[in-house]
Write a protein that holds these residues in place. Sequence first.
Motif, PDB file in Angstrom:
ATOM      1  N   LYS A 285       0.810  -1.215   0.000  1.00 25.22           N
ATOM      2  CA  LYS A 285       0.000   0.000   0.000  1.00 25.22           C
ATOM      3  C   LYS A 285       0.848   1.273   0.000  1.00 25.22           C
ATOM      4  CE  LYS A 285      -4.105  -1.957   2.205  1.00 25.22           C
ATOM      5  NZ  LYS A 285      -5.075  -1.836   3.321  1.00 25.22           N
ATOM      6  N   LEU A 286       2.154   1.100   0.062  1.00 27.03           N
ATOM      7  CA  LEU A 286       3.052   2.245   0.080  1.00 27.03           C
ATOM      8  C   LEU A 286       3.147   2.852  -1.317  1.00 27.03           C
ATOM      9  CD1 LEU A 286       5.076   3.821   1.927  1.00 27.03           C
ATOM     10  CD2 LEU A 286       6.847   2.275   1.074  1.00 27.03           C
ATOM     11  N   THR A 287       2.955   4.163  -1.422  1.00 32.08           N
ATOM     12  CA  THR A 287       3.006   4.837  -2.724  1.00 32.08           C
ATOM     13  C   THR A 287       4.133   5.865  -2.754  1.00 32.08           C
ATOM     14  OG1 THR A 287       1.529   6.665  -2.118  1.00 32.08           O
ATOM     15  CG2 THR A 287       0.495   4.626  -2.894  1.00 32.08           C
ATOM     16  N   MET A 288       4.551   6.196  -3.959  1.00 31.36           N
ATOM     17  CA  MET A 288       5.577   7.224  -4.121  1.00 31.36           C
ATOM     18  C   MET A 288       5.059   8.569  -3.620  1.00 31.36           C
ATOM     19  SD  MET A 288       8.451   6.066  -5.598  1.00 31.36           S
ATOM     20  CE  MET A 288       9.236   6.873  -6.983  1.00 31.36           C
ATOM     21  N   THR A 289       3.799   8.873  -3.958  1.00 36.23           N
ATOM     22  CA  THR A 289       3.223  10.141  -3.492  1.00 36.23           C
ATOM     23  C   THR A 289       3.189  10.190  -1.979  1.00 36.23           C
ATOM     24  OG1 THR A 289       1.870  10.385  -5.480  1.00 36.23           O
ATOM     25  CG2 THR A 289       1.166  11.601  -3.532  1.00 36.23           C
ATOM     26  N   GLY A 290       2.808   9.074  -1.355  1.00 37.00           N
ATOM     27  CA  GLY A 290       2.776   9.027   0.106  1.00 37.00           C
ATOM     28  C   GLY A 290       4.142   9.265   0.716  1.00 37.00           C
ATOM     29  N   MET A 291       5.168   8.606   0.161  1.00 30.59           N
ATOM     30  CA  MET A 291       6.524   8.786   0.696  1.00 30.59           C
ATOM     31  C   MET A 291       6.992  10.232   0.555  1.00 30.59           C
ATOM     32  SD  MET A 291       8.762   5.376  -0.223  1.00 30.59           S
ATOM     33  CE  MET A 291       8.214   5.124  -1.902  1.00 30.59           C
ATOM     34  N   TYR A 292       6.746  10.834  -0.606  1.00 29.36           N
ATOM     35  CA  TYR A 292       7.222  12.199  -0.829  1.00 29.36           C
ATOM     36  C   TYR A 292       6.375  13.238  -0.090  1.00 29.36           C
ATOM     37  CZ  TYR A 292      10.965  10.823  -3.923  1.00 29.36           C
ATOM     38  OH  TYR A 292      12.141  10.286  -4.412  1.00 29.36           O
ATOM     39  N   ASN A 293       5.096  12.914   0.172  1.00 25.66           N
ATOM     40  CA  ASN A 293       4.304  13.786   1.046  1.00 25.66           C
ATOM     41  C   ASN A 293       4.943  13.876   2.430  1.00 25.66           C
ATOM     42  OD1 ASN A 293       2.293  14.507  -0.754  1.00 25.66           O
ATOM     43  ND2 ASN A 293       0.904  12.871  -0.135  1.00 25.66           N
ATOM     44  N   VAL A 294       5.300  12.713   2.959  1.00 31.10           N
ATOM     45  CA  VAL A 294       5.901  12.665   4.298  1.00 31.10           C
ATOM     46  C   VAL A 294       7.284  13.309   4.276  1.00 31.10           C
ATOM     47  CG1 VAL A 294       6.781  11.112   6.092  1.00 31.10           C
ATOM     48  CG2 VAL A 294       4.554  10.679   5.023  1.00 31.10           C
ATOM     49  N   LEU A 295       8.062  13.059   3.220  1.00 35.45           N
ATOM     50  CA  LEU A 295       9.384  13.688   3.126  1.00 35.45           C
ATOM     51  C   LEU A 295       9.254  15.215   3.144  1.00 35.45           C
ATOM     52  CD1 LEU A 295      12.434  13.630   2.693  1.00 35.45           C
ATOM     53  CD2 LEU A 295      12.022  13.350   0.237  1.00 35.45           C
ATOM     54  N   GLU A 296       8.268  15.730   2.448  1.00 32.77           N
ATOM     55  CA  GLU A 296       8.043  17.178   2.414  1.00 32.77           C
ATOM     56  C   GLU A 296       7.721  17.704   3.813  1.00 32.77           C
ATOM     57  OE1 GLU A 296       5.861  19.709  -0.891  1.00 32.77           O
ATOM     58  OE2 GLU A 296       4.379  18.839   0.465  1.00 32.77           O
ATOM     59  N   GLN A 297       6.903  16.966   4.557  1.00 31.77           N
ATOM     60  CA  GLN A 297       6.553  17.402   5.915  1.00 31.77           C
ATOM     61  C   GLN A 297       7.750  17.324   6.852  1.00 31.77           C
ATOM     62  OE1 GLN A 297       2.554  15.042   5.977  1.00 31.77           O
ATOM     63  NE2 GLN A 297       2.447  16.590   7.569  1.00 31.77           N
ATOM     64  N   VAL A 298       8.553  16.288   6.689  1.00 35.34           N
ATOM     65  CA  VAL A 298       9.748  16.150   7.527  1.00 35.34           C
ATOM     66  C   VAL A 298      10.697  17.315   7.274  1.00 35.34           C
ATOM     67  CG1 VAL A 298      11.821  14.755   7.917  1.00 35.34           C
ATOM     68  CG2 VAL A 298       9.577  13.644   7.766  1.00 35.34           C
ATOM     69  N   ARG A 299      10.903  17.665   6.021  1.00 37.41           N
ATOM     70  CA  ARG A 299      11.787  18.794   5.695  1.00 37.41           C
ATOM     71  C   ARG A 299      11.244  20.100   6.265  1.00 37.41           C
ATOM     72  NH1 ARG A 299      15.851  17.534   2.391  1.00 37.41           N
ATOM     73  NH2 ARG A 299      15.676  15.909   0.787  1.00 37.41           N
ATOM     74  N   ALA A 300       9.913  20.219   6.313  1.00 39.46           N
ATOM     75  CA  ALA A 300       9.308  21.444   6.822  1.00 39.46           C
ATOM     76  C   ALA A 300       9.227  21.462   8.342  1.00 39.46           C
ATOM     77  CB  ALA A 300       7.907  21.608   6.227  1.00 39.46           C
ATOM     78  N   GLY A 301       9.599  20.345   8.981  1.00 38.05           N
ATOM     79  CA  GLY A 301       9.554  20.272  10.440  1.00 38.05           C
ATOM     80  C   GLY A 301       8.152  20.154  10.999  1.00 38.05           C
ATOM     81  N   GLU A 302       7.206  19.668  10.185  1.00 42.14           N
ATOM     82  CA  GLU A 302       5.818  19.546  10.635  1.00 42.14           C
ATOM     83  C   GLU A 302       5.609  18.196  11.334  1.00 42.14           C
ATOM     84  OE1 GLU A 302       3.402  20.048   7.211  1.00 42.14           O
ATOM     85  OE2 GLU A 302       4.011  22.135   6.865  1.00 42.14           O
ATOM     86  N   PRO A 303       4.763  18.172  12.388  1.00 41.76           N
ATOM     87  CA  PRO A 303       4.508  16.905  13.079  1.00 41.76           C
ATOM     88  C   PRO A 303       3.751  15.918  12.195  1.00 41.76           C
ATOM     89  CG  PRO A 303       3.013  18.628  13.866  1.00 41.76           C
ATOM     90  CD  PRO A 303       4.013  19.298  12.971  1.00 41.76           C
ATOM     91  N   LEU A 304       3.994  14.633  12.395  1.00 41.63           N
ATOM     92  CA  LEU A 304       3.370  13.591  11.591  1.00 41.63           C
ATOM     93  C   LEU A 304       2.210  12.957  12.337  1.00 41.63           C
ATOM     94  CD1 LEU A 304       6.532  11.733  10.188  1.00 41.63           C
ATOM     95  CD2 LEU A 304       5.281  13.652   9.157  1.00 41.63           C
ATOM     96  N   THR A 305       1.139  12.645  11.603  1.00 40.39           N
ATOM     97  CA  THR A 305       0.039  11.883  12.176  1.00 40.39           C
ATOM     98  C   THR A 305       0.459  10.420  12.290  1.00 40.39           C
ATOM     99  OG1 THR A 305      -0.921  11.361  10.013  1.00 40.39           O
ATOM    100  CG2 THR A 305      -1.594  13.439  11.045  1.00 40.39           C
ATOM    101  N   ASP A 306      -0.374   9.620  12.931  1.00 40.54           N
ATOM    102  CA  ASP A 306      -0.060   8.194  13.061  1.00 40.54           C
ATOM    103  C   ASP A 306       0.055   7.537  11.686  1.00 40.54           C
ATOM    104  OD1 ASP A 306      -0.052   8.410  15.791  1.00 40.54           O
ATOM    105  OD2 ASP A 306      -2.109   7.689  16.055  1.00 40.54           O
ATOM    106  N   LYS A 307      -0.842   7.922  10.771  1.00 41.67           N
ATOM    107  CA  LYS A 307      -0.784   7.350   9.420  1.00 41.67           C
ATOM    108  C   LYS A 307       0.521   7.741   8.738  1.00 41.67           C
ATOM    109  CE  LYS A 307      -3.217   7.366   4.968  1.00 41.67           C
ATOM    110  NZ  LYS A 307      -4.382   7.900   4.203  1.00 41.67           N
ATOM    111  N   GLU A 308       0.933   8.999   8.911  1.00 40.56           N
ATOM    112  CA  GLU A 308       2.162   9.475   8.274  1.00 40.56           C
ATOM    113  C   GLU A 308       3.396   8.846   8.918  1.00 40.56           C
ATOM    114  OE1 GLU A 308       0.227  13.808   7.062  1.00 40.56           O
ATOM    115  OE2 GLU A 308       1.351  13.535   8.931  1.00 40.56           O
TER     116      GLU A 308
END
Length: 891
Positions: A706-729
């Motif tokens: 179920k892992l997608t490229m869009t999902g991975m890069y969405n999370v990478l973008e949030q990590v770079r921005a220093g934003e907190p992650l939800t449980d799903k993320e």
Amino acid sequence: MRCLFTMFAEDVGLLEDRAFTRLLEDCRRKPVSFVPKITELWNKMNTGGYSVVLDAQIRRFNGGLFADTTAVALNEDQVQLLLEAANADWKEVEPAIFGTLLERALDPRERHKLGAHYTPRAYVERLVQPTIMEPLRREWDGVQAAALKLTNEGKNDAAVVTIERFLQRLADLRVLDPACGSANFLYVTLELLKRLEGEVRNVLRGLGQGQISIGLTGATITPENMLGIELNPRAAKIAELVLWIGYLQWHLRSTGDLADLGDPVLRDYHNIENRDAVLAWDHAEDVLDDDGNPVTRWDGVTYKTHPVTGEQVPDDLARTRVQRLVGAKATTWPRADFIVGNPPFIGDKRMNDTLGKEYVTALRKVYSKLPNSIDFVMYWWFKSGLEVHSGNSVQFGLITTNSIKQTFNRRVIEEFLNHKKPLSLKFAIPDHPWVDSQDGAAVRIAMSVVSKGEEEGVLNKIGTDNILFAQIGKIYSDLTIGANIAGTITLAANINVASIGVVLIGKGFFVDETFPQSEIVKEFIGGRDITQNNRNLRVIDAFGLEIQQLLSEYPREYQWLRDKVKPIRDQNNRKVRRDNWWIFGEPNPSLRDRVIGLEKIIVTPRTAKHRFFTLLNSSTVPESEVICITLDDNYFLGVLSSKIHTLFADLAGGRMGIGNDSRYMHSRTFETFPFPTPTEPQKIHIRNLAERLDAHRKRQQTQHEKLTMTGMYNVLEQVRAGEPLTDKEKNIYDHGLVGILRELHDELDAAVALAYGWPADLEEQEILQRLVDLNAVRAAEEARGLVRWLRPEYQAPDEVRGVQSALELDDDAPAPVVVEARKWPATLAARATALRELLAVAGERDLSLAAVATAFKPKLTKTKLAEAEGLLDTLVALGQAEVGDGGWHLV
């Protein structure tokens, strides 16, 4: 329309209170009386006089609306529905919503969209304000400054004349919407102009002019100031009604009643024209076949159920005649001070189906100097540009789809921006949410406002909650400020490498799992399969096979295509697609040639939220939403995956769609991109990093389906921005090992920067500017014969050739732009406006008196400079400017 306006007239006092409602109450009890009673009322509204059915004197309305008094017989239930509508308060009906609602209600195919969202008025004002109101308000600021100066000098009569001239200027103004629909833009413009007119009249009162003396000028804004062109006859009629309702509402709000309106209340100014806005023709004639019979085509809207597949297919019995336009020519627009509007959103690929092949053929022949691949809306942009360039209009502002930034559309803009007498983009929003007036769908649009001369503009970007963020500077044809990405040119070194995949034209090419993979049953991949999860699709690819060979060697595949593809393709406008129905609509033979001898190619989705590249088996069939880069060295995968390239591609390709996604247009994002010239160790390092990156992503996707490229890069973008992650993320972070993904990209970015010889921590604007500069260097090299081929064995198998003639310097290239010297205007108001514009150009810097003197040619004399100083001080007194240490600046 007559019923609805009669309800409105009743509620605003143009008819006696509840007069029409009482008539309907009587007709509900005796429905047979509805037609004669309503006909009598409307006859009196047309001519004026005593109405027997209302037992009252009726004003003359006319205006064309009541010239036809035809009424439709209604039964008791229908009259009851009309009565319920009449009981509503129509005094404050929003004309923009009213017009769109009525237009859709009249079209049976549009009625299901009545609940669709309406474009917010604030969105419409975002274009009307910079196009029309801001230049007029700049004039008004200058007029007020001049009037105040005259008043201070005791010249009150002269001040009054100055204000009255501007009032007459407003009354003489003409605004054109060349695709007006039901007049949303014109109505909003009318109201905003009436507000400005009210301000002007208030200033006249402040100068001692009474209401009677102001009224004697006869200078006022009416629906006559609003010009429209509309192809739909119903919408054109509704547009007139919308303008009059809006005008009467304004008059009622500003004066308290409508008693002072002359007769007729409505006037038919013939200001809304029902015609095609871009193409005219003498007459249309049927296209005949060899036997002299009219040629017909599928009507484009009627479907039937296929007896075998059960799917909806075109109904070949629903036909319309094919007509040739004789004497086609470009239309002429009425002269207008300003042009504003929202032309139809039809992409170049849909024009034949939507408008008809014969119309499109005639259109492209008439406008032969424009690229064939432009969207329909660009014909409006071109004609508006001509009006401003010729001096017929001051400015224009249009809504287009945000694909205006794409290559072919951009060429239309560049013709005007690069002309020796250039136009300038004064205001732009490259990406804005909108509601398509045709079908209520959410779309992404661009706004552009254009005026004459070489000037800076305001570029707005939409932030959260639709808040605008502005930049000031030279706006380029791709609607950007900063590095001129749009000015980069194609490099010979990069051509014949990248292309889109195939275009199927028919879902029937897809087969189910019962078809084993073979020479003609192949794996298929689309953009979604790359960004999301691979659907493991297969298609029948019969390219290279004649129909008899397909039938004899692959009978099962033949029957599948005959049942599922042929019914669709039989109605296709293009003969080659009808005749070769078993072959993809666009089989892309050049791509097939390029992949020969390659095991892998580099691919990227044409449209995606995040720009990334991956490897694909060369035997797989890619669709047109996949960009294929036929290079077998993973070094190129590394460079393309780096921030340096993705940043360039994001701006060069633009964005589109509801999701505002990045668009990879390889002619602009790949063929103009200057690759580095690394050392061999640098190339090896980049190649290794690219292989590790691709392997990492594919390994994690294999382990977690179920892992997608869009999902991975969405999370990478949030990590770079220093934003907190939800449980799903967090789950995606763990499954995708996104921390490692980040490290690989960081290493790759640094390695590619080193290959360019650049620091790894350059700001984005600096990276873009260096790439623009490097593109120019490479183009100059190629003009001298040095071409750095990316794939020389394919691109230049015989020898390394010099640059092609298409890249040579063009002797007919536009001359360099020369900014014309400012002249000291003839009138006091115009001088105040000119000084205010000088302050605007200076920005935050103080403008000294010495700088003012030299800004005009010839240089201002002492007398004129003293007048300028007085006007600048007047601007300060009006709150439009401030005095700093070094001079004046705008507030």
